[in-house]
Enzyme design. Structure first.
Site, PDB file in Angstrom:
ATOM      1  N   TRP A 108       5.680 -10.054   1.691  1.00  0.00           N
ATOM      2  CA  TRP A 108       4.953  -9.740   2.611  1.00  0.00           C
ATOM      3  C   TRP A 108       5.924 -10.245   4.131  1.00  0.00           C
ATOM      4  O   TRP A 108       5.968 -11.314   4.026  1.00  0.00           O
ATOM      5  CB  TRP A 108       3.428  -9.470   3.048  1.00  0.00           C
ATOM      6  CG  TRP A 108       3.254  -8.666   3.699  1.00  0.00           C
ATOM      7  CD1 TRP A 108       1.935  -7.517   3.325  1.00  0.00           C
ATOM      8  CD2 TRP A 108       2.741  -8.759   4.946  1.00  0.00           C
ATOM      9  NE1 TRP A 108       2.159  -6.949   4.774  1.00  0.00           N
ATOM     10  CE2 TRP A 108       2.773  -7.824   5.551  1.00  0.00           C
ATOM     11  CE3 TRP A 108       2.761 -10.167   5.728  1.00  0.00           C
ATOM     12  CZ2 TRP A 108       1.616  -8.024   6.760  1.00  0.00           C
ATOM     13  CZ3 TRP A 108       2.212 -10.124   6.867  1.00  0.00           C
ATOM     14  CH2 TRP A 108       1.971  -8.559   7.499  1.00  0.00           C
ATOM     15  N   GLN A 149       4.070   0.487   2.120  1.00  0.00           N
ATOM     16  CA  GLN A 149       4.660  -0.895   2.935  1.00  0.00           C
ATOM     17  C   GLN A 149       5.316  -1.006   2.580  1.00  0.00           C
ATOM     18  O   GLN A 149       5.771  -1.641   1.028  1.00  0.00           O
ATOM     19  CB  GLN A 149       2.867  -0.971   3.349  1.00  0.00           C
ATOM     20  CG  GLN A 149       1.434  -0.245   3.482  1.00  0.00           C
ATOM     21  CD  GLN A 149       1.568  -0.865   5.109  1.00  0.00           C
ATOM     22  OE1 GLN A 149       1.908  -2.028   5.667  1.00  0.00           O
ATOM     23  NE2 GLN A 149       2.625   0.329   6.275  1.00  0.00           N
ATOM     24  N   ARG A 180      -8.046  -0.469  11.466  1.00  0.00           N
ATOM     25  CA  ARG A 180      -6.496  -0.394  10.625  1.00  0.00           C
ATOM     26  C   ARG A 180      -6.824   1.071   9.439  1.00  0.00           C
ATOM     27  O   ARG A 180      -7.700   1.473   9.033  1.00  0.00           O
ATOM     28  CB  ARG A 180      -5.810  -0.985  10.489  1.00  0.00           C
ATOM     29  CG  ARG A 180      -6.778  -2.070   8.814  1.00  0.00           C
ATOM     30  CD  ARG A 180      -5.766  -2.669   8.915  1.00  0.00           C
ATOM     31  NE  ARG A 180      -5.955  -4.102   7.647  1.00  0.00           N
ATOM     32  CZ  ARG A 180      -7.075  -5.609   8.293  1.00  0.00           C
ATOM     33  NH1 ARG A 180      -6.374  -5.657   9.420  1.00  0.00           N
ATOM     34  NH2 ARG A 180      -7.253  -6.109   7.294  1.00  0.00           N
ATOM     35  N   GLU A 231     -10.660  -1.583   3.567  1.00  0.00           N
ATOM     36  CA  GLU A 231      -9.501  -1.708   3.515  1.00  0.00           C
ATOM     37  C   GLU A 231      -9.089   0.099   3.244  1.00  0.00           C
ATOM     38  O   GLU A 231      -9.673  -0.220   2.237  1.00  0.00           O
ATOM     39  CB  GLU A 231      -8.218  -2.920   3.533  1.00  0.00           C
ATOM     40  CG  GLU A 231      -8.262  -3.959   4.074  1.00  0.00           C
ATOM     41  CD  GLU A 231      -7.479  -4.395   4.042  1.00  0.00           C
ATOM     42  OE1 GLU A 231      -6.648  -5.037   4.873  1.00  0.00           O
ATOM     43  OE2 GLU A 231      -6.623  -5.012   2.607  1.00  0.00           O
ATOM     44  N   ASP A 257       1.415  -1.377   0.228  1.00  0.00           N
ATOM     45  CA  ASP A 257       0.166  -0.408  -0.392  1.00  0.00           C
ATOM     46  C   ASP A 257       0.534   1.348  -0.215  1.00  0.00           C
ATOM     47  O   ASP A 257       1.734   2.050   0.622  1.00  0.00           O
ATOM     48  CB  ASP A 257      -0.700   0.109   1.648  1.00  0.00           C
ATOM     49  CG  ASP A 257      -1.743  -1.785   1.977  1.00  0.00           C
ATOM     50  OD1 ASP A 257      -2.357  -2.375   0.820  1.00  0.00           O
ATOM     51  OD2 ASP A 257      -2.740  -1.266   2.369  1.00  0.00           O
TER      52      ASP A 257
END
Length: 585
Positions: A175, A167, A268, A320, A149
């Site tokens: 990840w 990110q 979040r 999200e 992101d």
């Protein structure tokens, strides 16, 4: 990158912890190895094998842990190396502890990583590495490792610089180890990699969020301080802040963190803006399958306002990365300008072709609640992009001239961890300017156009496409169907079809090149056309491993990755005329 033996001492006395039996017939054991760096300097290069589990690596000095990272250390073969910056610890003597979990049949000294670990006397920004043929020429990519992101994006009008945080896993191209990395640009085309901006703390790793310029010093950190608001992901998800007094280069964590907590698991991705209706800060926050709104006078103390989501849009996955923005639309006849509020909501899974995507809702904001403009939002999902590879889209804070500039992550969670682009993974879309239009049914929709900065990319007209180019296709009003095909000498191709009778645009990447890394990659994506534009102009942005298609009026956009074994160097057009521009990069 030469191995320097005097710099690193590998302690061959290995501590073997007690092996523990699992439900499987094999045993596993914790194996600990130690290295010493006498006077930290340069970069430690760690070999990665992606099929391995993560090893815990602790960095210690004077018996105190400085940092804990997780790396998939190579056992049998090396996929690539990742750098660990020893030099950021100054002159400290370091102890580096490697804790791995292996079947007890594997000897620690047989792991290839121990001979391959080495250091080099350089910085991250002049380090040389074996690069990928799929690294884009004008899209933003990380220098090493993983990216997802975009975070904390803002424009600094004092310097004319766009700031993009994101990110980032510095220690692998999958990840994990979430940090905020940082890049800057003066034109949204050429990007400079900056030092990592925000690293994990005791509250957890650094998940997505936003950044605002606190012009009136409401938080008390200093006039024009840049305040980052992010999710700290540890035992739970909570919101925290950090501030920068040097234009976003370095950040200090607020001692009073966290500033907002809850008991739910998915809590979040705070996106904060200054609400001129109520003269206070407003936060949009993703909370499982709804968006909650909070208000604050000082960025530290937050009060719940309202929520939105139940019964609206797609709920096939977790919501999200929300963003609430005010968009404008010009009425040429009345020479006036009206505005609506648009709530961007990224969802995974649930996209129109599987996996992750960005939906949106048009409505009104009164300083407390968001109310949709049309009840059609209950039955129809509106998508910001109709490709497979457009996600986590949010807008820049403080964009110039009142513009609303968005940028997204160009990937899909269905296969993002497997893309064939090592030693890095992922890139960002080109930036897009957002506005409003009214479709054929009187519905408000978001118009998506390439940001005007990309006009500077266009060079001279050329005969055939190259690995990075811009293509304009004009389709006459009388055309019922047009196709344009990009291909290479290996027979790999992408077929795009504009069907004026069905009012659709589609892109077929089933034979575009390498699709072997995921069963979900070989797809056809289709965008509905919600305007009656005729003749039609379509713009294609080509860059090594991606194609972004835009309707000339912004009525739709489509973003797809492609991985040809060699660049597409042929273009065939039926039912229209194409102009190909070389790029001035």
């Amino acid at each position: 990158m030469k191995k320097v033996v005097r710099f690193i001492t590998l302690c061959m006395a290995v501590t073997l912890a007690a092996c523990t039996t699992t439900t499987a017939p094999k045993h596993t054991c914790t194996q600990v190895s130690v290295m010493k760096a006498n006077g930290a300097d340069g970069i430690l290069w760690l070999p990665v094998q992606e099929s391995m589990g993560e090893a815990n690596i602790r960095i210690l000095s004077d018996n105190q842990q400085l940092e804990l990272i997780r790396v998939r250390l190579a056992k049998d073969s090396i996929d690539y190396f990742v750098p660990y910056e020893l030099n950021r610890w100054g002159d400290r003597d370091l102890v580096i502890e490697f804790r791995t979990w292996l079947p007890d049949t594997v000897r620690r000294d047989r792991m290839v990583c121990w001979e391959a670990i080495h250091n080099s006397q350089c910085t991250m920004h002049n380090a040389q590495c074996t690069d990928s043929p799929y690294r884009s020429l004008y899209h933003h990519t990380p220098l090493f490792g993983w990216m997802n992101d975009p975070n904390g994006m803002f424009y600094d009008e004092q310097t004319g610089i766009w700031h993009l945080y994101y990110q980032h896993n510095p220690y692998g191209a999958m990840w994990g180890n979430m940090h905020w990395a940082h890049s800057t640009s003066r034109d949204l085309i050429h990007w400079e990699h900056q030092p990592i901006a925000i690293r994990p703390t005791g509250l957890g790793t650094i998940f997505s969020g936003s950044a605002v310029i606190d012009r009136n010093n409401t938080a008390g950190f200093g006039e024009n301080a840049l305040v980052a608001i992010y999710t700290a992901d540890g035992e739970s998800q909570k919101q925290a802040i950090a501030y920068s007094l040097d234009g976003g280069q370095t950040f200090t964590h607020y001692a009073g963190n966290p500033v907002l907590t809850d008991t739910i698991a998915d809590f979040r991705d705070p996106k904060v803006f200054w609400d001129s209706l109520t003269n206070r800060w407003v936060m949009t926050l993703a909370c499982q399958q709804e968006i909650r709104f909070y208000a604050s006078d000082n960025l530290k103390d937050w009060t719940y306002l309202s929520r939105f989501g139940e019964g609206y849009g797609c709920h096939d996955g977790v919501w999200e990365c929300p963003d609430l923005v005010e968009l404008k639309m010009k009425n040429e006849e009345l020479k006036t300008e009206e505005s609506k509020w648009v709530l961007l909501v990224n969802i995974n899974p649930g996209g129109p072709f599987g996996g992750s995507a960005t939906q949106y809702f048009v409505g009104d904001w009164d300083g407390k609640e968001f109310v949709v403009e049309s009840q059609k939002s209950k039955v129809e999902s509106k998508w910001l992009d109709y490709g497979m590879d457009h996600y986590a889209t949010v807008t820049y804070h403080n964009a110039p001239e009142g513009r609303v500039v968005a940028q997204g992550w160009m990937s899909n969670w269905l296969y993002a961890n497997n893309l064939p682009t090592l030693p890095f993974r992922s890139q960002n879309t080109i930036a897009r300017d957002l506005s409003l239009y009214i479709d054929e049914n009187g519905e408000y929709r978001v118009a998506v156009k390439p940001s005007p900065e990309y006009e500077a990319l266009r060079g001279e007209v050329i005969e055939q496409p190259t690995e990075a180019c811009v293509i304009e296709v004009e389709v006459p009003a009388e055309t019922k169907k047009a196709t344009f095909t990009l291909s290479n000498d290996k027979g790999e191709k992408v077929v795009m079809t504009l069907n004026m009778q069905k009012k659709t645009f589609s892109m077929n990447r089933r034979h575009a090149g390498d699709c072997s890394f995921s069963k979900d990659f070989a797809t056809v994506t289709t965008a509905p056309m919600h305007n009656d534009q005729s003749p039609m102009r379509i713009t294609l942005f080509i860059d090594r491993c991606s194609i972004e298609a835009f309707d000339g009026e912004g009525a739709w956009a489509m973003t797809n990755l492609v991985f040809p074994s060699e660049p597409y160097n042929h273009l065939e057009v039926s039912g229209g005329e194409a102009t190909i521009y070389n790029l001035k990069i």
